[in-house]
Design a protein around this motif. Sequence first.
Motif, mmCIF file in Angstrom:
data_model
loop_
_atom_site.group_PDB
_atom_site.id
_atom_site.type_symbol
_atom_site.label_atom_id
_atom_site.label_comp_id
_atom_site.label_asym_id
_atom_site.label_seq_id
_atom_site.Cartn_x
_atom_site.Cartn_y
_atom_site.Cartn_z
ATOM 1 N N ILE A 118 0.813 -1.223 0.000
ATOM 2 C CA ILE A 118 0.000 0.000 0.000
ATOM 3 C C ILE A 118 0.847 1.273 0.000
ATOM 4 O O ILE A 118 0.312 2.362 0.208
ATOM 5 N N LYS A 119 2.131 1.136 -0.259
ATOM 6 C CA LYS A 119 3.040 2.279 -0.150
ATOM 7 C C LYS A 119 2.690 3.431 -1.092
ATOM 8 O O LYS A 119 2.995 4.581 -0.802
ATOM 9 N N ASP A 120 2.043 3.154 -2.201
ATOM 10 C CA ASP A 120 1.713 4.209 -3.159
ATOM 11 C C ASP A 120 0.300 4.760 -2.986
ATOM 12 O O ASP A 120 -0.131 5.607 -3.774
ATOM 13 N N GLU A 124 -6.092 9.725 1.139
ATOM 14 C CA GLU A 124 -7.523 9.514 0.920
ATOM 15 C C GLU A 124 -7.816 8.042 0.646
ATOM 16 O O GLU A 124 -8.799 7.492 1.137
ATOM 17 N N GLU A 125 -6.957 7.407 -0.155
ATOM 18 C CA GLU A 125 -7.150 5.983 -0.448
ATOM 19 C C GLU A 125 -6.962 5.137 0.821
ATOM 20 O O GLU A 125 -7.694 4.173 1.045
ATOM 21 N N LEU A 126 -5.978 5.515 1.638
ATOM 22 C CA LEU A 126 -5.782 4.793 2.901
ATOM 23 C C LEU A 126 -7.005 4.926 3.797
ATOM 24 O O LEU A 126 -7.427 3.952 4.435
#
Length: 142
Positions: A118-120, A124-126
């Motif tokens: 999930i580094k990229d 908001e996506e997190l």
Amino acid sequence: MDKETLFQKFVTFTTAVHEVTHELTKGIKPDDITPVQYSILEYIAVSQPVTLSEISDCKDISMPNTSREIKKLTEKNLCEKYSDDEDRRKQLIRLSEAGQTLMDGAFQRIGGRFLDRIKDASPEELADIEHALDVLQSKVFY
């Protein structure tokens, strides 16, 4: 969206969960325990204390086989049985100190792999991922 379409998406999602879980946990299990034993340790780690019947039910293993695997894990000093304070007849199972150390290390390695996946993701996506996990936990995986 109709419920059949939603169900098909759920099937696709759960299949992906199994595939990603396999990728995240590949090579994590120590060589001296079997995949079944590792799976049991993982379950105990996130649900402890547990009973033999809970392990048997969740892992779809017969009670005699569950008992045998717990005995092996106890002999390896990775888990321990103890009596429930309220009902002395009830046996509970938890990780031993060595088992907790083993699983902490495993989860740390898995966590690193997850963070790499999930580094990229944007903040908001997190937040969306966190919200989606919360909804799934409360409505589907309760």
